[in-house]
Design a protein around this motif. Structure first.
Motif, PDB file in Angstrom:
ATOM      1  N   ASP A 180      73.222  50.327  45.117  1.00 27.73           N
ATOM      2  CA  ASP A 180      72.832  51.061  46.327  1.00 27.73           C
ATOM      3  C   ASP A 180      74.084  51.508  47.084  1.00 27.73           C
ATOM      4  N   LYS A 181      75.069  50.594  47.148  1.00 30.23           N
ATOM      5  CA  LYS A 181      76.347  50.958  47.797  1.00 30.23           C
ATOM      6  C   LYS A 181      77.005  52.100  47.038  1.00 30.23           C
ATOM      7  N   LEU A 182      76.988  51.964  45.707  1.00 36.92           N
ATOM      8  CA  LEU A 182      77.627  52.971  44.861  1.00 36.92           C
ATOM      9  C   LEU A 182      76.949  54.332  45.062  1.00 36.92           C
ATOM     10  N   LYS A 183      75.643  54.290  45.192  1.00 40.98           N
ATOM     11  CA  LYS A 183      74.899  55.535  45.404  1.00 40.98           C
ATOM     12  C   LYS A 183      75.363  56.211  46.697  1.00 40.98           C
ATOM     13  N   ALA A 184      75.548  55.382  47.750  1.00 40.99           N
ATOM     14  CA  ALA A 184      75.980  55.942  49.034  1.00 40.99           C
ATOM     15  C   ALA A 184      77.408  56.488  48.940  1.00 40.99           C
ATOM     16  N   ALA A 185      78.259  55.816  48.139  1.00 39.14           N
ATOM     17  CA  ALA A 185      79.664  56.243  48.027  1.00 39.14           C
ATOM     18  C   ALA A 185      79.822  57.431  47.074  1.00 39.14           C
ATOM     19  N   ALA A 186      78.802  57.710  46.273  1.00 32.74           N
ATOM     20  CA  ALA A 186      78.732  58.873  45.377  1.00 32.74           C
ATOM     21  C   ALA A 186      79.996  59.130  44.547  1.00 32.74           C
ATOM     22  N   PRO A 187      80.371  58.200  43.667  1.00 33.68           N
ATOM     23  CA  PRO A 187      81.529  58.483  42.793  1.00 33.68           C
ATOM     24  C   PRO A 187      81.167  59.533  41.736  1.00 33.68           C
ATOM     25  N   ASP A 188      82.196  60.157  41.168  1.00 30.73           N
ATOM     26  CA  ASP A 188      81.958  61.152  40.114  1.00 30.73           C
ATOM     27  C   ASP A 188      81.790  60.480  38.755  1.00 30.73           C
ATOM     28  N   TRP A 189      82.530  59.393  38.541  1.00 32.94           N
ATOM     29  CA  TRP A 189      82.463  58.666  37.276  1.00 32.94           C
ATOM     30  C   TRP A 189      82.444  57.167  37.569  1.00 32.94           C
ATOM     31  N   VAL A 190      81.882  56.429  36.632  1.00 31.90           N
ATOM     32  CA  VAL A 190      81.885  54.960  36.743  1.00 31.90           C
ATOM     33  C   VAL A 190      82.528  54.367  35.499  1.00 31.90           C
ATOM     34  N   LEU A 191      83.444  53.433  35.702  1.00 29.67           N
ATOM     35  CA  LEU A 191      84.014  52.664  34.597  1.00 29.67           C
ATOM     36  C   LEU A 191      83.302  51.314  34.591  1.00 29.67           C
ATOM     37  N   LEU A 192      82.732  50.941  33.465  1.00 27.54           N
ATOM     38  CA  LEU A 192      81.976  49.686  33.391  1.00 27.54           C
ATOM     39  C   LEU A 192      82.788  48.646  32.634  1.00 27.54           C
ATOM     40  N   TRP A 193      83.037  47.514  33.304  1.00 27.02           N
ATOM     41  CA  TRP A 193      83.835  46.440  32.712  1.00 27.02           C
ATOM     42  C   TRP A 193      82.982  45.170  32.727  1.00 27.02           C
ATOM     43  N   GLY A 194      81.889  45.210  31.974  1.00 25.63           N
ATOM     44  CA  GLY A 194      80.930  44.108  32.033  1.00 25.63           C
ATOM     45  C   GLY A 194      80.901  43.274  30.772  1.00 25.63           C
ATOM     46  N   TRP A 195      80.034  42.265  30.782  1.00 30.21           N
ATOM     47  CA  TRP A 195      79.885  41.346  29.644  1.00 30.21           C
ATOM     48  C   TRP A 195      78.504  40.743  29.710  1.00 30.21           C
TER      49      TRP A 195
END
Lengths: 427, 333
Positions: free
Chosen positions: A210-225
């Protein structure tokens, strides 16, 4: 009488030597716990390749290989304890399969002289062989992964100036690894960097997205596991973030992660340093000597997947290091110190990979006294939900060592200073 | 309305939905604690085990196939049939009842009269045993769970809420996962059913009698062992519901067992003995942690959800040690 005694003694010694495998390799694995789904294929790939060498070739240069397993459930403390068990078992090299465990055993490994191989994980600055004499992290590290992600985005966008790029990461040493590189690249390229740490295990990310949606980035880098990966992709769909603008690191690119959300994962991208699939000649031998012979470590469903193939790659690197060590020292009876020399002179050429039956599996690279990290070449794959598989959509990028090189040296110097280690001189 | 306000409203709604999911797990804890005074550490693993069993039965997976194949050199994995979701749920429920009987026979029966801490330790052992047993029985790969519940966003809600935003505003409408809405409906039905069961049935009254005083209940002829089996079976049923909802959301995998950690602050807040407390506690925790992460999280570097839930629960404890709906215990010296 003497003859009989000599024969008996020789037979007894023969029995002892037959019972005692001469090449002992550690297999730190997590077949249980929250990340078992990832740990099993990695360990299976590693074990199956070793079984192939034992069954087809009788080991390496006539020496059988024995794999000593140590289950740690992706628990860092248990993983560090595994190191001590492996050391006692006479392991020639350790593959910890966890960045947290790698950090924990680096001082021990350097004190004991037992080489540690971290294939695409661990401490990035371990690529500096002048400081980290026993740690090896080929063929690519996290900083090179971050560099390739940004390079790919730049190719799509033309310029990164004014763009917003978010890093959604596992809140652990592993997840935090790319931050220094991304910050340096953000300064140079003029993009804004946003951070979204996700606590273990990562099954709840609604507020973050939800925060990310408000900040509206152009790209997301996913560093998950583990469960963090499919959850992130699911949340991305929820907040209407385009899936094809998400690029994962190679630990966020497992088939099970994307398959579990079906067609919604179509177009998701991830960097990788090796190929996937079963279209390599080695799989013919694997079928004959391992799978159809009923000697496979696990289920056949995992064959050719990202993590299974990475397990095979790890086994190839370890066994090729053993072969190299035997050539250097003119003996098949190896010690950990000899094995370390083997790693330091490892040369993975296209010809050698073709001989192994894995032509084009990984870009060629070599290690040296100073370079423990390899070539650092990284490609980008895209998930095709229709085909249920990864497609390579970019060439292998050469890493930008003008940024990464000085950072590796600075971090290695910091480690050397903190631990009272003198930088050795490599010719 | 401004998009910021609408986004905040969406965070609150999603928090409420997440809270319902936490409540589903907390309910299992409350049921067992009320009836036997045991804090069942294994409740999260029970949810995982139930979900694993459901998927296994539904997809016709051969239990212990890896072990069977390793011992006998066979290659059996599936029976070759698939069961309808409802049949698989009923069979899973049967497995959970058998599990309850075994827990009573093999564990609880031998620990009658022991200190609560001993019983608590026994449930820790049970949790670890079930983790391994579940893995061995059904494998540890991520399993997709589909029992026919609708999931994904509601276009209707998106269209309606898009109209609430100011003209020309960059707002795409509100997204609430239909699965979460169904979880809320199921949780409501569950709470009402459990309340009716405990208030108006003979067995329910017996459960409450045992909860109030073991000795007194025994003296009027209530069979403690039967009550324990019933309690654990009901907790198994609640675990199955929680497992279905969580499993449908993020796949059936080991991390399901960790949802128990999410139930702890809910219990601290709502009280260990109150069914409505588990629901209200879940809602407060859900909304609290999501709103805090959304509004304050960025200033603190993010990743606040896990610890904030406990801080919120501790704050409540300062003012109401028994939780919102818990029973106040006064012991006279």
């Amino acid at each position: 009488m003497y003859r009989a005694l000599t024969v008996s003694l020789a037979l007894a010694l023969g029995c002892v030597s037959a019972a005692r495998a001469d090449i002992v390799l550690a297999d730190l694995s997590y077949r249980t716990g929250p990340y078992a789904n990832n740990g099993i294929p990695s360990s299976d790939g590693f074990n199956d390749y070793i079984t192939l060498l034992n069954e087809r070739d009788g080991g390496i240069e006539g020496e059988k290989i024995r794999v000593v397993p140590c289950e740690f459930g992706y628990n860092t403390q248990k993983g560090v304890e595994c190191y001590d068990k492996m050391k006692a078992a006479g392991a020639l090299s350790i593959q910890p399969l966890s960045t947290g465990v790698t950090y924990g055993i680096i001082p021990k490994s350097m004190a004991d002289g037992i080489p540690v191989l971290t294939t695409g994980y661990g401490r990035t600055s371990a690529a500096d062989g002048e400081v980290f004499s026993t740690i090896f992290n080929p063929p690519a590290n996290y900083w090179q992964a971050a560099d390739a992600q940004i390079r790919f985005i730049k190719e799509q966008e033309g310029s990164l100036r004014g763009k917003k790029i978010a890093l959604v990461y596992h809140n652990s040493p592993y997840g935090k690894e790319p931050i220094p590189t991304l910050e340096a690249l953000a300064r140079r390229e003029g993009f804004e960097l946003q951070f979204y740490p996700i606590d273990h295990p990562g099954a709840e990310q609604a507020a973050d997205w939800d925060k990310l949606k408000a900040a509206a980035p152009d790209w997301v880098l996913l560093w998950g596991w583990g469960v963090m990966n499919p959850t992130a992709l699911r949340e991305a769909r929820r907040v209407k973030f385009p899936i094809d603008h998400i690029i994962g690191v190679w630990w966020s690119a497992n088939e099970t992660d994307v398959k579990s959300i079906g067609r919604r994962a179509n177009g998701y991208k991830a960097v990788n340093f090796h190929a996937v699939g079963t279209e390599f000649r080695i799989y013919n031998d694997m079928n004959e000597y391992v799978y159809f012979a009923g000697k496979a470590r696990g289920e056949a469903d995992n064959l050719g997947t990202v993590l299974y193939n990475r397990g095979i790659l790890t086994a190839i690197l370890v066994t090729e290091a053993a072969r190299t060590a035997m050539k250097i020292h003119g003996t098949t009876k190896l010690t950990p110190q000899m094995m370390r020399d083997g790693f330091e002179n490892l040369n993975i050429t296209e010809e050698r990979m073709a001989e192994i039956g894995m032509e084009g599996f990984v870009p060629p690279f070599s290690l040296s006294c100073a370079n423990h990290g390899g070539s650092g070449r990284v490609t980008v794959n895209e998930w095709d939900a229709r085909l249920r598989g990864w497609r390579q959509i970019a060439d292998y990028y050469e890493p930008d060592m003008s940024i990464i090189g000085p950072m590796i040296k600075a971090d290695a110097d910091k480690f050397a200073k903190e631990n009272g280690i003198k930088r050795r001189k490599c010719r | 309305m401004s998009p910021v306000f609408l986004n905040t409203l969406e965070v609150i709604l999603n928090g409420l939905m997440a809270g319902v999911m936490y409540s589903l797990v907390a309910l299992g804890f409350v049921l067992i604690y009320k009836a036997s005074g045991i804090f069942n550490y294994a409740q999260g693993v029970m949810a995982l085990f139930a979900a694993l069993t459901l998927v296994g039965l539904q997809t016709g997976q051969v239990p212990f196939s890896h072990l069977i194949n390793a011992i006998f050199g066979t290659e059996v994995h599936h029976f070759g049939w698939e069961l309808p979701a409802l049949v698989a749920i009923v069979l899973t429920l049967g497995v959970m009842v058998i599990f309850a009987i075994l827990v009573e026979r093999l564990v609880l029966r031998h620990l009658v009269g022991q200190e609560p801490i001993i019983l608590f330790m026994a449930t820790i052992g049970l949790a670890y045993f079930m983790e391994g047993f579940g893995d061995l029985m059904w494998g540890s790969d991520i399993k997709k769970l589909d029992v026919g519940l609708p999931s994904g966003g509601s276009f209707w809600l998106e269209d309606v809420t898009r109209g609430w935003a100011a003209e020309g505003a960059d707002y795409y409408g509100m997204y609430i996962d239909l699965l979460d809405v169904w979880a809320a409906i199921v949780a409501t039905i569950l709470v009402v059913s459990l309340t009716l069961f405990s208030q108006y049935t003979k067995t329910g009254r017996a459960l409450r009698a045992v909860a109030d005083d073991h000795q007194a209940a025994l003296s009027v002829g209530i069979d403690l062992r039967t009550i324990w089996v019933i309690t654990w079976a009901i907790a198994g049923f609640v675990a199955l519901v929680a497992g279905v909802m969580w499993g449908a959301k993020s796949g059936v995998q080991f991390s399901l067992s960790l949802i128990a950690l999410k139930a702890l602050p809910v219990l601290m807040l709502g009280g260990f003995t109150s069914i409505p407390g588990a629901i209200v506690g879940g809602l407060i925790i859900g909304v609290g942690e999501k709103l805090f992460e959304y509004a304050i999280g960025p200033m603190l570097g993010g990743a606040t959800e896990n610890w904030f839930a406990y801080v919120l629960a501790l704050l409540f404890l300062v003012f109401r040690p028994q939780g919102l709906f818990g029973e106040k215990i006064i012991e006279r010296v």
